[in-house]
Design an enzyme around this catalytic site. Sequence first.
Site: not given
Length: 324
Positions: A76, A120, A122, A126, A170, A195, A240
């Site tokens: 990330d 990430d 999203h 989310h 984010h 992810k 993470c």
Amino acid sequence: RSPDSFPSQNQRMISELVGRLFDVLSFGVLALFTYEALSRARTYVQDNMRLNVEDMLLKTSKDALKDIKVALIVVDYQNDFATGSLAIGAGDAGEDPVARIPNVNRLLELDFDAIIITKDWHPADHISFLSAARNPDRRLSDEFANKEIEMFDKVQFKQPKREQVLYPDHCVANTTGADFVPQMKVSSRAITVLKGLETLVDSYSAFMDNEGDKKSELHEVLKEAGIDAVVVCGLAYDICVFHTTKDARNLGFYAATVRDASASFSSAGARQAAEYHQENLIKEMTTDEIIQMIKSRKYPQEWLKCAINEAKIQNNNFMSTLKN
């Protein structure tokens, strides 16, 4: 016999009885002390034998891991985490992600057997976003339903039933905030794993969501490449990166984290992560140590201990002797 002789006879009998009782008690005490001593001796021998066996295995198996395959996982390293809406440097750990990028680039130049970079990714609504906490497709528990909630609060959802920390929006898919930081020199052979794609569940780990229900492609990617060990760095070290490393170890990979190629959001979280790593044979290393490791193919003793504990060392004369 005269009556006067009876007292002296009784005294002798009592004296003999007392003597015998004393002998019995002495024997019992001696037996008890002997049993305790033997028990302690047995425990001592067992403990030292275990330590000596482990020490012998470590010494005789030092080259057992020389042919393993090692992957780098960069977690990330995205704009929103580096300088954007959820900048890791704003946390109380005070660690600047941008300052760690040169070390990430040094790692990306190494001859790893596979390189994975996660994102990430999203949806705009989310479940981890404070802005979407009261959306109609989710319901806060009664404790939070009529309560003012703030950024970084940990809340309970009644529907779906789960706990969640609330963050600013984010890394929304297909936005600049979700892009890799421009300073990172992404290798052409790197595989990107996304992810956090599901709306109603968060995914700290690159392997699976926070509920452990939905797996990402990462495990299969590593298995197909024949990977045995992973080196993990990125953002945030205590969230993470930690969960990715933890899951990697639980899935049977040897694991290491690169502290100076990662940044932590919380100082308390960083301490907890470090303690977990130490307890679970996850090696914390520096970029320089990783460079030396990849060049020499000499791996951490923690990995060797994992191999011994999991009986993964096969070609070892000392292990064969023990089995016999």
